[in-house]
Motif scaffolding. Structure first.
Motif, PDB file in Angstrom:
ATOM      1  N   PRO A   1      30.102  24.347   6.812  1.00 44.42           N
ATOM      2  CA  PRO A   1      29.784  25.469   5.923  1.00 44.42           C
ATOM      3  C   PRO A   1      30.944  26.460   5.940  1.00 44.42           C
ATOM      4  O   PRO A   1      31.495  26.762   6.998  1.00 44.42           O
ATOM      5  N   ALA A   2      31.325  26.930   4.754  1.00 42.91           N
ATOM      6  CA  ALA A   2      32.373  27.942   4.687  1.00 42.91           C
ATOM      7  C   ALA A   2      31.727  29.306   4.862  1.00 42.91           C
ATOM      8  O   ALA A   2      30.540  29.498   4.536  1.00 42.91           O
ATOM      9  N   GLY A   3      32.479  30.245   5.386  1.00 45.45           N
ATOM     10  CA  GLY A   3      31.905  31.553   5.671  1.00 45.45           C
ATOM     11  C   GLY A   3      31.286  32.197   4.444  1.00 45.45           C
ATOM     12  O   GLY A   3      30.142  32.675   4.469  1.00 45.45           O
ATOM     13  N   ALA A   4      31.993  32.121   3.347  1.00 46.54           N
ATOM     14  CA  ALA A   4      31.565  32.830   2.148  1.00 46.54           C
ATOM     15  C   ALA A   4      30.766  31.932   1.216  1.00 46.54           C
ATOM     16  O   ALA A   4      30.857  32.054  -0.012  1.00 46.54           O
ATOM     17  N   GLY A   5      29.967  31.008   1.764  1.00 48.82           N
ATOM     18  CA  GLY A   5      29.254  30.049   0.923  1.00 48.82           C
ATOM     19  C   GLY A   5      30.154  28.875   0.619  1.00 48.82           C
ATOM     20  O   GLY A   5      31.370  28.927   0.800  1.00 48.82           O
TER      21      GLY A   5
ATOM     22  N   SER B   1      40.955  20.394   4.464  1.00 49.16           N
ATOM     23  CA  SER B   1      40.364  21.721   4.255  1.00 49.16           C
ATOM     24  C   SER B   1      40.044  21.935   2.782  1.00 49.16           C
ATOM     25  O   SER B   1      40.399  22.942   2.182  1.00 49.16           O
ATOM     26  N   CYS B   2      39.391  20.964   2.234  1.00 49.34           N
ATOM     27  CA  CYS B   2      39.054  21.002   0.813  1.00 49.34           C
ATOM     28  C   CYS B   2      37.786  21.831   0.622  1.00 49.34           C
ATOM     29  O   CYS B   2      36.708  21.477   1.118  1.00 49.34           O
ATOM     30  N   ALA B   3      37.932  22.960  -0.070  1.00 49.92           N
ATOM     31  CA  ALA B   3      36.801  23.867  -0.241  1.00 49.92           C
ATOM     32  C   ALA B   3      36.043  23.533  -1.517  1.00 49.92           C
ATOM     33  O   ALA B   3      36.644  23.444  -2.593  1.00 49.92           O
ATOM     34  N   VAL B   4      34.736  23.346  -1.387  1.00 49.59           N
ATOM     35  CA  VAL B   4      33.914  23.070  -2.568  1.00 49.59           C
ATOM     36  C   VAL B   4      32.752  24.063  -2.580  1.00 49.59           C
ATOM     37  O   VAL B   4      32.286  24.510  -1.527  1.00 49.59           O
ATOM     38  N   PRO B   5      32.278  24.406  -3.779  1.00 48.84           N
ATOM     39  CA  PRO B   5      31.187  25.377  -3.851  1.00 48.84           C
ATOM     40  C   PRO B   5      29.849  24.740  -3.511  1.00 48.84           C
ATOM     41  O   PRO B   5      29.731  23.501  -3.415  1.00 48.84           O
ATOM     42  N   ASP B   6      28.843  25.549  -3.328  1.00 49.50           N
ATOM     43  CA  ASP B   6      27.509  25.032  -3.031  1.00 49.50           C
ATOM     44  C   ASP B   6      26.984  24.118  -4.132  1.00 49.50           C
ATOM     45  O   ASP B   6      26.257  23.171  -3.854  1.00 49.50           O
ATOM     46  N   ASN B   7      27.393  24.413  -5.366  1.00 49.28           N
ATOM     47  CA  ASN B   7      26.856  23.551  -6.424  1.00 49.28           C
ATOM     48  C   ASN B   7      27.571  22.198  -6.519  1.00 49.28           C
ATOM     49  O   ASN B   7      27.343  21.427  -7.441  1.00 49.28           O
ATOM     50  N   ALA B   8      28.438  21.906  -5.541  1.00 51.54           N
ATOM     51  CA  ALA B   8      29.000  20.558  -5.446  1.00 51.54           C
ATOM     52  C   ALA B   8      28.092  19.626  -4.644  1.00 51.54           C
ATOM     53  O   ALA B   8      28.304  18.423  -4.606  1.00 51.54           O
ATOM     54  N   VAL B   9      27.101  20.203  -3.978  1.00 53.13           N
ATOM     55  CA  VAL B   9      26.195  19.361  -3.183  1.00 53.13           C
ATOM     56  C   VAL B   9      25.242  18.629  -4.126  1.00 53.13           C
ATOM     57  O   VAL B   9      24.598  19.249  -4.972  1.00 53.13           O
TER      58      VAL B   9
END
Lengths: 411, 443, 411, 443
Positions: free
Chosen positions: A174-178, A244-252
């Motif tokens: 989980p990323a800190g900022a969502g 370190s590929c950052a994806v948003p919550d709506n990628a789940v």
């Protein structure tokens, strides 16, 4: 000669009687051409003419894929091969799972190109169905229409179609900022170099749960390294490296943490059934090639077709093709009914078909001798690709326990 | 073609069997009568048991080795071949031993099993673990064929898993000495008919006895406290098979021999060798019957022998038998040279026994309805063949041992519970997901 | 672990006990290292380090072949691999046929390079033995010494190692002024592009008889077109095109017109036995690779070696290797005795070993999964090459009748 | 995991058999008693023959279908399922027919064979070739199970090669009309016990008769000029099997029906379907027995069910059976819809029967010594399985027919004499050539 034995469709794409290849096994219907006829026609018309050259060069042909994606013609649903399983309201063909399997079987027979058939199946089934089954409304509306017409292609690693039999090589934190941060490498991704997005299973860094993510190709931290196995060179292959590929919550995709029960087993079952379907067509093609070959080849000064041994071998090819077809169609049809499909059924399909394919290839090569069949060296290519096919999805060491556990009430 | 014919002349009929130096070792259906073994150096091909072969169907239907067959084999010196002169044997060379094993098993697999368990396997075990002087009283009549013996390892509980065996030996109370044995051995060749049993048993040890936990007991079966039963069986029906119950039966002082369990492996692997030759011979008999049938029979106006499908079956069988026989004979060479060759025997037993089933199945197919008619040789061989897969360590169990020999480590057992964690027992969703949503994971 | 199961020779080339791999099957000997040890050491030392690269590039390495030709070291006979079967008085190693088979088996195991092993066997056995067996004194003295040390290489088409099962594609016509004129095309010739001479079977134009010819590469009318099958790319391949190619009378090997009874069956029998020998080594190598692989690979979170199914598969590999070895050695030893060899024996060897190889490759790929074994992708390469191997020499449709005819006293 | 368990709940025990919609169709060893067939639409899974299953071992040991079993099956309506109401049947749908075939064959393969030959095969043939009114006198008792019939095609000479058949029918002399039949039929199911034989015979034709050369004769077997004999057989022992000799036996005028030989193929292919279901059921029974055994049994401290080698065998069997059953059920659908489906039936019969042998062999291996002990279900199934390979056209013969359907042309026979011209019967030389030189060719 009934088509039961000679393959679903003639080489010229003309339809025959279709009772036994009807999409509902056991149901007799002698009316409209089945979806396998459409698949066969597309394959023999668009794919087969160039397969030998693309295979030799190891070349992915984007124009060809685009043509398949939009292929129409008699018997076509509302969309081409890319959108087989996308619902009609999202621009797809809205075929049933059983119909889609029939299309892929026909494609395999007509195209004689396991690599390209895999590419089609990976996009139109493996990458599509999890989004359809578990995607949010936004995900479905965002991805599926463009996938249905082939504008966007989706990709999935064939390492991730065996449930958790082997450890997943990508982690999600989980990323800190969502949102989430993905790390790891996953290879054996057909279509990766040309994909718009990848469906990736990642285990949670804290050890609890697995989630599925849809990751767009341009996402920072995702790098695609082209290259793959020697098998199926007419597909494009690549490895996805996530740093370190950052994806948003709506990628789940689906329930967070629950992909081990949702997309994970779904991908395994889809792989076991739908990537098998084109191989059934390949078996039919080999059977027909052999029937032709033994008529025109001489051994010991007489037609090989006079040899009882050759004839018996030929019979064994036809038998394996027919049995495999029935199994694939039967298992596919159960995906149309939520809660009716079964991993054990799907595993049995792959287990049987992979063995049948070995038998068919052994027999075909025995009949063909040092020369291959046809002008496209199908035996040699299929022999090479089948080795890979029988290992993906976990291979027999995974399939057998899955089938047996169901019998033994173990797990 | 004259020159070539001259060269070919002798070879054509022998064909590929020539590879092994043993050709058509017995003429099934030939005239009756025993033939003594040739001395070392004489052609092994001369070994045959025509009377035993003629009585093979009788053995199958009566469930016993006919007395005349027993006598024919005993008189031939077969039982002595495998033992050194100092133990009353004739110490035949490896070629002769191999030829004799195959010849008797060709003649009648049931007779072969019964007599080889007695004279070869039990004889070896007595020779290896017994006293070279004391136990001549057992070996002499055994090798003369005057008595028969049963090799009694397995119990009702579980095939080859010794941890489940319960039969035990304890000191007899009272002044007469000796031991008492108690327990049941089951699925034992010769159990219903043998005079002597070589029994694996646990030792009830006195305090301070730090000897082995196991012993071999040489038990006289003709005593009231021994009862026995037959177990009817699918193949090798002429081979007596069944169980024996020891109800504190008496065993003489000298006839209980403490043995570490591991030490028995050497003796038991003679059983694998015996079973492998049974398999080779059954396969060869089935093949030869198929060849005869193919030469005689027509179907749809075509002699079977001229049909490529039949030829393919015969050829595959021939190649498999040749490969197996070579390995079997190599194993005999190793054994005769005093090397254990247990690895070789393990893989031989696995292949040979399953190969014979395959060859026998082909033979039934070639024979058609004849092959399933009771009384036909091939029908009997089909039933016999499968017995070897099961007998003397099931073949799948031996595969594990082969793997261990290859460095795969000892078998490790863990309860099978790893599919669910891998998500592979789940019911996967349909195209549109589950009928109702999955609940999120909360840890 | 006894070497019976683990292969004849350790990977490091150290010898173990050699009883069962002694050249005379059935004879026990625990003394000097057997010839297979020498072959293994050459293979693992010279060939294996570069096999993956040569295979990928499809490259023939003349320097490597020269090194093999002259290879010596402990256990070496008087000559290297090129001269195995050339008599000592002609500069060769003078090995027995059984010893030569053992060398090739060791080479196959150590080198892990079926293509190069084929090249060695084609030169040192197929091209050499007919000259030795039937050559005139001039032919023997002219060709064999230079073949023994690798100065000259000889080549034979693998189409011509099946007797007359299929029609010969080269014809010979007597020339007016003595000698013969050869016409036709024969492909599948390993070593053709680099050969000094070819051994060619030609049927007489008048329909009566077949003769064997040794044709030097420079002969006018003989043209070598490089290229061959996809299999065994580490061999060099070519097609020989004969266009009114004039050869002298002393180019005939053996009795004129009688090659159908001399060199024809000899080539078949030699192919069936000696080109099989390296494959036995490959089977051993695969078996050992798999034993290693299942110890270090995990499935379902535990070592694959704990799986009973994997262990049983491994056992089946070892069994096939051992049985094939015995058959090859046994049949080879009969070539040492004039008049004792038999086509049916030789055919049975190939029939059994080709089937065994299929079983071994199936099992190995099941255990290895999508990843190959070792760093040289042996499974993938062997899988490809085995398809070709099982078809040359006539394949099962020729081998089976040969074996069966002997049993049935037919022909 | 709650939600998933809820979803999985019903599926886990049924497992993959669910694919076919027929799950554990009979509880072997359940309580006795016939159960009438459900009407169309009722769940085929309800079909079972517990009493027949309980008497399967008895059938095997006595060589006859027990009378109670015959009655149980007849009372269930099984014999009527396959026939239309206008012929006295109940015209069941394809699902019910498939389920019934498998259920009875699961219960007892011998009873299944005997009764299906009588009610299904002979019933179909009478229905197809007989007179719809006249022959109700035969069909009615046949479908009621009051009489039994034998389908009598094969003779002693050669299995399925009709050119060798000699049995013939000629007009009876004298005023009473009718015909006389003469000849011998052998290896016929139900021959020793049947009341009625459907006999393929040659017609001795009067001058000017240009009708077919062949006929079917419906022969009453209870007459003095018919004698019969048993042939003991390896498997399906409860199925009466043997021969019948017609010594100018009488056949009524209406009961001789001229038929072109080719027309019979349609009727005979019902036999392939019947045999295929026997094979599927034998395989399923062997698999279920193996599952039970694997769950109960431990070896070396490991429950068999947890051993991957055993799992692999079970999984392979499961997949093979599923594939075969799907094809078999598809064939029934075709037949019920009135399509011949002979191509499909030919390849089904080939695979199904050999598959069952493979599955039964695995089952014996899993069972170890139990699997070869007489009286154990698996021992019986192993013997039964091979019978289907041989019965109703041997499988290898059918392969030829499949190939012909694939366009390979009709079988062409040529004497096998092409190896010598190819130089492939020669004795090849050694490294140094032949012992003496070959003579040159002079033409």
């Amino acid at each position: 000669m009934s088509h039961v034995l000679s393959g679903a469709v003639r080489d010229d794409g003309l339809t025959e009687d279709h009772g036994p290849t009807d999409v509902t096994p056991g149901a007799a219907s002698a009316s409209a051409p089945g979806p396998e006829v459409w698949g066969h026609r597309i394959g023999s018309g668009l794919v087969r003419p160039t397969v030998a050259g693309r295979d030799r060069a190891g070349r992915w042909d984007p124009a060809l894929f685009a043509a398949l994606a939009g292929a129409g013609g008699e018997g076509a649903p509302g969309a081409g091969l890319a959108g087989l399983l996308v619902p009609r309201d999202l621009g797809g063909g809205g075929l049933s799972a059983a119909q889609a399997a029939a299309v892929l079987e026909g494609l395999g027979e007509g195209a004689r190109d396991p690599g390209l058939a895999l590419a089609v199946g990976a996009h139109a089934v493996l990458a599509t169905v999890p989004l359809r089954a578990f995607g949010t409304p936004w995900q479905r509306e965002h991805y599926l229409p463009a996938m249905a017409d082939g504008t966007w292609t989706g990709a999935v690693s064939l390492r991730q179609t065996q449930g958790g039999a082997r450890p997943l090589t990508v982690t999600a934190a989980p990323a800190g900022a969502g949102g989430w941060t993905l790390d790891g490498t996953v290879d054996l991704v057909p279509g990766a170099p040309v994909a718009h997005h990848l469906l990736i299973l990642a285990r949670h860094e804290d050890g609890h749960g697995v989630s599925a993510f849809v990751v767009d190709a341009g996402t920072p931290g995702l790098r695609i390294v082209p290259g793959g196995p020697a098998a199926m060179p007419t597909s494009s292959w690549g490895t996805a490296v996530l740093d370190s590929c950052a994806v948003p919550d709506n990628a789940v995709v689906g329930t967070p943490g629950a992909a081990g029960r949702e997309t994970g087993p779904l991908l395994a079952a889809l792989d076991w059934v739908f990537t098998t379907a084109p191989w059934v067509g390949v078996m039919r093609a080999l059977t027909r090639d052999c029937a032709e070959h033994i008529r025109r080849t001489e051994l010991f000064g007489r037609p090989l077709a006079h040899s009882q041994s050759a004839r018996q071998t030929l019979a064994d090819l036809a038998i394996r093709s027919e049995l495999s077809s029935g199994l694939v169609r039967g298992a596919a049809s159960r995906f149309d009914l939520a809660g009716r499909s079964s991993l054990a059924d799907a595993a049995a399909v792959r287990l049987f078909a992979a063995q049948a394919l070995r038998t068919v290839l052994d027999g075909a090569s025995r009949l063909a001798g040092v020369d291959d069949l046809g002008d496209d060296r199908l035996i040699e290519r299929a022999h090479r690709d089948a080795l890979f096919f029988s290992a993906v999805g976990g291979g027999a060491e995974v399939l057998r326990p899955v089938v047996a556990a169901s019998l033994l009430e173990l797990g | 073609m004259d020159a070539m014919d001259a060269i070919n002349g002798t070879d054509r009929t022998n064909g590929i069997t020539g590879i092994t130096g043993i050709e058509d070792v017995n003429g099934i259906g030939g005239t009756d009568g025993a033939r003594a073994f040739p001395g070392n150096g004489a052609a092994p091909a001369a070994i045959s048991f025509p009377g035993v072969a003629a009585r093979a169907a009788e053995a199958d239907s009566t469930g016993r080795v006919p007395a005349e067959s027993w006598k024919e084999v005993a008189d031939s010196g077969y039982l002595r071949l495998f033992h050194p002169p100092e133990l009353g044997g004739t110490g035949a060379d490896a070629d002769t031993q191999s030829a004799a094993l195959e010849a008797l098993a060709r003649a009648c697999p049931s007779t072969y099993w019964s007599m080889s368990v007695s004279g070869l396997l039990c004889g070896k075990v007595i020779g290896m673990y017994g006293d070279p002087v004391e136990h001549r009283r057992l070996l002499d009549p055994l090798l003369a064929g005057e008595i028969s013996a049963a090799f009694s390892i397995v119990e009702r509980t579980a095939g080859s898993d010794a941890s489940t065996y319960r039969t035990s030996v304890r000191r007899a109370p009272g002044p007469n000495g000796g031991f008492l044995i108690r327990g049941e051995k089951s699925r034992i060749t010769n159990a219903p008919t043998a005079d002597l049993a070589i029994v694996l048993a646990r030792r009830e040890k006195d305090a301070g006895d730090d000897g082995p936990d196991w012993c071999l007991a040489f038990v006289d079966l003709h005593q009231p406290r021994v009862s026995r039963y037959d177990i009817p069986h699918m193949g090798l029906r002429g081979m007596p098979w069944g169980g024996m119950i020891f109800n504190d039966a008496h065993v003489a002082e000298a006839d209980v021999i403490p043995v570490p369990f591991e030490a028995l492996a050497e003796g038991m692997s003679w059983g694998w060798l015996k079973t492998s030759f049974a398999a080779v011979a059954i396969a060869e008999s089935a093949l030869q019957a198929s060849v005869r049938h193919a030469k005689q029979r027509e179907s749809f106006g075509r002699p079977l022998a001229h049909m490529e499908g039949v030829q393919a079956q015969l050829a595959d069988s021939r190649a498999q038998i040749d490969a197996t026989r070579l390995l079997a004979r190599r194993a005999v060479v190793e054994r005769v040279a005093g090397r254990p060759a247990r690895d070789l025997l393990a893989l031989l037993k696995v292949y040979a026994t399953e190969m014979a089933v395959e060859v026998a199945t082909r033979a039934v197919q070639i024979h058609g309805a004849y092959g399933v008619t009771s009384g036909h040789e091939v029908e009997r061989l089909y039933r016999d063949a499968e017995m070897n897969v099961i007998g003397s360590f099931t073949t799948n169990r031996l595969r594990e041992q082969v793997a261990e020999n290859l460095g795969a480590g000892a078998p490790v057992y863990a309860p099978f519970d790893w599919l669910a964690p891998a998500g592979l027992t789940a019911l996967p969703p349909g195209l549109d997901g589950f009928p109702r949503p999955v609940e999120p994971v909360h840890d």
